[in-house]
Design an enzyme around this catalytic site. Structure first.
Site, PDB file in Angstrom:
ATOM      1  N   LYS A 152     -59.422   4.139 -70.576  1.00 27.43           N
ATOM      2  CA  LYS A 152     -59.932   5.373 -71.200  1.00 27.43           C
ATOM      3  C   LYS A 152     -59.259   5.610 -72.544  1.00 27.43           C
ATOM      4  CE  LYS A 152     -61.235   7.843 -66.947  1.00 27.43           C
ATOM      5  NZ  LYS A 152     -60.807   6.840 -65.942  1.00 27.43           N
ATOM      6  N   HIS A 203     -56.922   5.662 -63.231  1.00 30.77           N
ATOM      7  CA  HIS A 203     -57.882   6.649 -63.742  1.00 30.77           C
ATOM      8  C   HIS A 203     -57.432   7.063 -65.138  1.00 30.77           C
ATOM      9  CE1 HIS A 203     -60.980   9.693 -63.552  1.00 30.77           C
ATOM     10  NE2 HIS A 203     -60.090  10.622 -63.894  1.00 30.77           N
ATOM     11  N   PHE A 226     -63.287  15.838 -60.451  1.00 34.19           N
ATOM     12  CA  PHE A 226     -63.383  17.263 -60.169  1.00 34.19           C
ATOM     13  C   PHE A 226     -64.049  17.461 -58.813  1.00 34.19           C
ATOM     14  CE2 PHE A 226     -63.481  18.964 -64.829  1.00 34.19           C
ATOM     15  CZ  PHE A 226     -62.154  18.601 -64.971  1.00 34.19           C
ATOM     16  N   CYS A 237     -66.450  12.309 -61.206  1.00 31.18           N
ATOM     17  CA  CYS A 237     -65.892  11.196 -61.963  1.00 31.18           C
ATOM     18  C   CYS A 237     -65.569   9.971 -61.122  1.00 31.18           C
ATOM     19  CB  CYS A 237     -64.660  11.661 -62.729  1.00 31.18           C
ATOM     20  SG  CYS A 237     -65.034  12.952 -63.938  1.00 31.18           S
ATOM     21  N   GLU A 269     -51.293  10.606 -60.538  1.00 26.59           N
ATOM     22  CA  GLU A 269     -51.509   9.181 -60.292  1.00 26.59           C
ATOM     23  C   GLU A 269     -50.207   8.408 -60.149  1.00 26.59           C
ATOM     24  OE1 GLU A 269     -54.858   6.585 -61.752  1.00 26.59           O
ATOM     25  OE2 GLU A 269     -54.577   8.001 -63.389  1.00 26.59           O
ATOM     26  N   HIS A 306     -63.608   8.865 -71.631  1.00 29.25           N
ATOM     27  CA  HIS A 306     -63.927   9.205 -70.242  1.00 29.25           C
ATOM     28  C   HIS A 306     -65.412   9.546 -70.141  1.00 29.25           C
ATOM     29  CE1 HIS A 306     -63.896  10.560 -66.260  1.00 29.25           C
ATOM     30  NE2 HIS A 306     -62.933  11.461 -66.291  1.00 29.25           N
TER      31      HIS A 306
END
Length: 419
Positions: A341, A309, A405, A169, A320, A346
């Protein structure tokens, strides 16, 4: 001479808007593009919602042969690249082809075409041994993710460095950084950089269902993506692409180009911890932010907006928030933070480049996009997340971060370019 990479062209294919201006309008209005999945029948899945792009390849200018040859992810990338080049005002034919580079990111490559080909070759799973006779002649290209970068390179006439970046990502952020490195390192005069993913297929839904990462709020798709909200329950899948044209700053100024932003600093780190898990202290992301600030010769107080993110999972949003506090200190409490997002979902590897495009447009227009669907404060997420409504906000520098990930953590700083 120190070389600086600047953004002179932006192209976007995204949920809520095809094209740069439609995309920005979606963000500025705080409009969500999440809905029940229409690209396949989602009835058997736990999460049946996504942010789909209303993309018509014919209307976008692709030929019948291009559509037959290219996976949906490649189509997104090529259309975005064409818009970015047109927006830049460049005639790439006037630049030596070997001085044009391409860096495209993608987390899952040609997923939709591969799944469809498996369905055909296995006769919808009936055959254990696949019948190759039914395969498309383009199947090999679908199996090699670098095909996406090759399609963009072919379209823009690039014969310099061409690469496919696949870091989960964070692929979009990392691909833009790779393009900037081509410019600053002197290996290219023009870099076409960004990312694409079209992951909305049964296999992707099944994978995220298995780890319960996506929101099961199927009854209210519009409000399912809720980053930083106390009632968040997972992220919402999306799709799309964004591609930027990057040039050396002095060359761009000489030709009178419009400069959206400078790529001021970048860094990435790994947490070496867990395939999908995150440590709550945010140490690795904070370190990426710290190093990016150092490379940009900037201090925490120079950051005027943070594009988070902000996936909408509980562990990501806590991670975060902790990272921003750790890296920026008191400044974290005084700078707007938001997650787009909440509006466009996403899109895995693509989202980093889509977020960089949003940051460049935010700098140009001096508006911080909102975090849609943020109604209930989470005591663990106690920063200024620009709830629901875009905010006019003076800014000279913005920070965009990504978390993927595998433990990937990336941070990029963009700033306004002085004339």
């Amino acid at each position: 001479m120190t070389r600086t990479a600047v953004v002179t062209g932006i192209g976007v294919v995204a949920p809520g808007g095809i094209g740069r201006e439609a995309f920005w309008e979606c963000l500025a209005e705080g409009r969500t593009a999440t809905r029940t999945i229409t690209l396949f029948d989602p009835a058997e899945f736990r999460s049946r919602i996504a942010a789909e792009a209303d993309f018509d390849p014919h209307a976008a200018g692709l030929t019948h042969q291009e559509i037959r040859r290219m996976d949906r992810a490649s189509q997104f990338a090529v259309v975005s690249a064409r818009e970015a080049v047109a927006d830049s005002g460049l005639d790439t034919g006037e630049t030596a082809a070997e001085r044009i580079g391409v860096a495209i990111g993608s987390a899952v490559g040609c997923t939709m075409s591969l799944e469809e080909e498996y369905r055909v070759l296995s006769d919808s799973g009936r055959l254990r041994l696949l019948d190759h006779a039914y395969g498309t002649p383009h199947l090999y290209g679908h199996m090699v993710p670098s095909t996406i970068a090759v399609e963009v390179a072919r379209d823009v006439g690039a014969e310099g460095e061409v690469s496919l970046v696949s870091t989960g990502c964070t692929s979009g952020l990392d691909a833009v950084a790779r393009g900037a490195q081509m410019i600053t390192g002197g290996t290219a005069d023009i870099a076409v950089a960004g990312a694409t993913d079209a992951p909305l297929s049964p296999i992707t839904s099944a994978c995220f269902d298995a780890i319960k990462a996506t929101s099961p709020n199927n009854g209210d798709p519009e409000h399912a993506s809720r980053p930083f909200d106390a009632d968040r329950d997972g992220f919402v899948l999306g799709e799309g692409a964004a591609v930027l044209v990057l040039e050396e700053r002095e060359a761009a100024l000489r030709r009178g180009a419009r400069i959206y932003a400078e790529i001021a600093g970048f860094a990435n780190r790994s947490n070496a911890f867990h395939m999908t898990g995150l440590k709550p202290d945010g140490r690795e992301m904070a370190e990426a932010i710290r190093v990016a600030l150092g490379r940009a010769r900037m201090a925490p107080d120079d950051v005027d907006y943070i594009n988070a993110h902000g996936s909408g999972t509980k562990q990501n949003d806590r991670h975060e928030t902790a990272a921003f506090k750790r890296a920026l200190g008191d400044r974290a409490y005084r700078v707007p933070v938001s997650s787009i997002k909440s509006m466009v979902g996403h899109s895995l590897g693509a989202i980093g480049s889509i977020e960089v495009a949003a940051c460049a447009l935010a700098l140009e227009r001096q508006v911080a996009p909102p975090t849609a669907n943020l109604y209930t404060a989470d005591p663990e997420c106690d920063l200024d997340y620009v709830p629901r409504t875009a905010r006019e906000h003076g800014m000279d520098a913005v920070l965009s971060v990504g978390s993927g990930f595998g433990g990937f953590q990336s941070a990029m700083l963009l700033r306004r370019s002085a004339a």
